[in-house]
Enzyme design. Structure first.
Site, PDB file in Angstrom:
ATOM      1  N   LYS A 121       0.875  -1.188   0.000  1.00  0.00           N
ATOM      2  CA  LYS A 121       0.000   0.000   0.000  1.00  0.00           C
ATOM      3  C   LYS A 121       0.905   1.228   0.000  1.00  0.00           C
ATOM      4  O   LYS A 121       2.010   1.200   0.541  1.00  0.00           O
ATOM      5  CB  LYS A 121      -0.892   0.010   1.244  1.00  0.00           C
ATOM      6  CG  LYS A 121      -1.978   1.082   1.256  1.00  0.00           C
ATOM      7  CD  LYS A 121      -3.152   0.765   0.340  1.00  0.00           C
ATOM      8  CE  LYS A 121      -4.246   0.090   1.053  1.00  0.00           C
ATOM      9  NZ  LYS A 121      -5.440  -0.271   0.364  1.00  0.00           N
TER      10      LYS A 121
HETATM   11  N1  GLU Z   1      -7.346  -0.356  -2.798  1.00  0.00           N
HETATM   12  C1  GLU Z   1      -8.130  -1.551  -2.863  1.00  0.00           C
HETATM   13  C2  GLU Z   1      -8.149  -2.275  -1.535  1.00  0.00           C
HETATM   14  O1  GLU Z   1      -7.923  -1.699  -0.515  1.00  0.00           O
HETATM   15  C3  GLU Z   1      -7.752  -2.454  -4.018  1.00  0.00           C
HETATM   16  C4  GLU Z   1      -6.370  -2.948  -4.076  1.00  0.00           C
HETATM   17  C5  GLU Z   1      -6.017  -3.620  -5.393  1.00  0.00           C
HETATM   18  O2  GLU Z   1      -6.886  -3.793  -6.229  1.00  0.00           O
HETATM   19  O3  GLU Z   1      -4.851  -3.955  -5.535  1.00  0.00           O
HETATM   20  O4  GLU Z   1      -8.472  -3.424  -1.459  1.00  0.00           O
END
Ligand code: GLU
Length: 431
Positions: A121
């Site tokens: 992230k």
């Molecule tokens: N930001 C989204 C989550 O928190 C998607 C992450 C992704 O698709 O890699 O799950």
């Protein structure tokens, strides 16, 4: 670019300071879940620490010619099961700690869904509302360049998150591809379909929240036609979940955005309430019998409550006032660790984010497969396969709930941790 393995102070000094950071909550959840599963202590210890945290300066030339420098991060938590995977957010509260905590949740989320990914992230500490479209594009391209060495379809695959969207991913992919000298759509997911994005990706997190809410209602013997639902947050996750549940017969009685909530005990017509994307922060402009504050939505006497706005909204202060029977987490980390204990005490079932909103990363996985194979799937296929994967994960977690008599969160962690631990012990620790 600086690379650090150093850990920021996690503030976990034993005092109950609420709300906790994502990192403190994530570590406490891990420790709690570890007690339920027969996993080597060394594996748990390794999982408390991210593999790497990139911290980069992202200089931006503003439209007026001045230069401002923002700070960007990418936390890569664990990749034992495959490339790091997770969103990039543009939000003023982004910092290393938050990214680490959120990247840990991505590791569990991918493992619960049995996807061949680990957890990552990142983001930039910036208020996206203060940027013009051109400024956002320049910021995204520079951020992509600063992260170029550590991302890639086989290394780390970012996606949209708070404050970023399909267009942001298209700019990121373009900047990366131009520097690499070839078009590499699989470096990010959540792109517009015209440049390698998947049909159905945008609505996928909301769709999975709706599927899981439907299954949870069924599990607790509610007839969906008579199930009342309140949704906090009317962005992509909240609005898509609300509209699908409405389509499937549930009574969505309240929805909210930052300005407040509208409430109709007979059920709202969710399709006529503008989503954040359709008209930002316009929920309150919709006619409804009653208007409430955004916080009051959390305390409504409904069957299912879906917090789908931001993290840390159900805390020790208001958890005792939650009257819903089931909470289905649409946002990442909406419930603090202390609030979780209060809800459990009050017999409120909490179906965790790492299962409920995992449709986003699951369709990201479908997108990554489509990019690698250079072959697009139909929307129908995406919906069918998402339904199959969500039910598979729901059943795996439900079996643990029943076998161990634990909370849904602990059960989801048990499923995730068992898979991760098995992969770690099979690969071994080197050297
Ligand atoms: N930001 C989204 C989550 O928190 C998607 C992450 C992704 O698709 O890699 O799950």
């Amino acid at each position: 670019m600086t690379t650090t393995n150093a850990e920021p102070d996690d503030g976990d000094d034993g005092k109950e300071v609420e709300p906790d950071s994502a990192l403190v909550t994530a570590r406490r959840q891990l420790e709690r879940a570890a007690a339920h599963v027969d996993v080597d202590d060394g594996v748990i210890e390794r999982l408390k620490h991210p593999t790497r945290v990139q911290r980069v300066a992202v200089p931006l030339e503003r439209d007026d010619g001045s230069v401002e420098v923002f700070t960007g991060y990418r936390s890569q938590h664990d990749d034992v099961r495959g490339p790091y995977k997770g969103g990039l957010r543009f939000h003023p509260a982004v910092d290393a700690e938050e990214c680490i905590g959120l990247s840990m949740w991505m590791t569990w989320k991918c493992a619960v869904m049995d996807l061949p990914f680990g957890g990552g992230k990142g983001g930039v500490a910036v208020e996206p509302k203060d940027l013009s479209t051109d400024e956002k594009e320049r910021l995204t391209r520079r951020f992509a360049e600063e992260l170029r060495d550590v991302v890639g379809p086989k290394k780390d695959v970012p996606a949209p998150d708070m404050g970023t969207d399909a267009q942001t991913m298209a700019w990121f992919m373009d900047a990366y591809s131009m520097q690499e000298g070839e078009t590499i759509p699989g470096v990010v997911t959540g792109k517009p379909p015209v440049v390698g994005g998947s049909e159905g990706r945008e609505e996928a997190p909301g769709r999975s929240v709706a599927i899981i809410a439907r299954e949870a209602a069924d599990y607790y013997d509610y007839d969906l036609d008579e199930t009342t639902v309140a949704v906090q947050g009317y962005g992509s996750v909240g609005a898509n979940a609300a509209r699908l549940l409405d389509d499937w017969g549930a009574d969505v009685v309240a929805v909210s955005d930052v300005n407040g909530a509208i409430y109709d005990p007979d059920g709202l017509d969710t399709r006529s309430v503008p989503t954040h994307e359709e008209e930002p922060e316009a929920v309150m402009t919709h006619d409804a019998p009653e208007k409430l504050s955004n916080e009051e939505v959390l305390e409504l006497d409904v069957d299912v409550l879906i917090p789908a706005a931001v993290g840390n909204v159900i805390t020790a202060d208001n958890a005792g006032d939650v009257q819903a029977d089931v909470v289905v987490e649409g946002a990442n980390g909406p419930t603090t660790f202390a609030a979780d204990a209060i809800l459990e005490e009050n017999d409120v079932a909490v179906v965790p984010d790492i299962l409920a909103n995992a449709g986003g990363v699951t369709v990201s996985y479908f997108e990554w497969l489509q990019d690698i194979n250079r072959r697009q799937w139909s929307l129908e296929r995406v919906h069918d396969e998402l339904e199959t994967e969500m039910l598979r994960a729901w059943n795996a977690v439900r079996e643990e709930v029943e076998a161990r008599d634990t909370s849904w969160r602990d059960a989801a962690y048990v499923v995730a941790l068992s898979r991760i631990a098995e992969a770690k012990s099979t690969r071994g620790l080197w050297p």
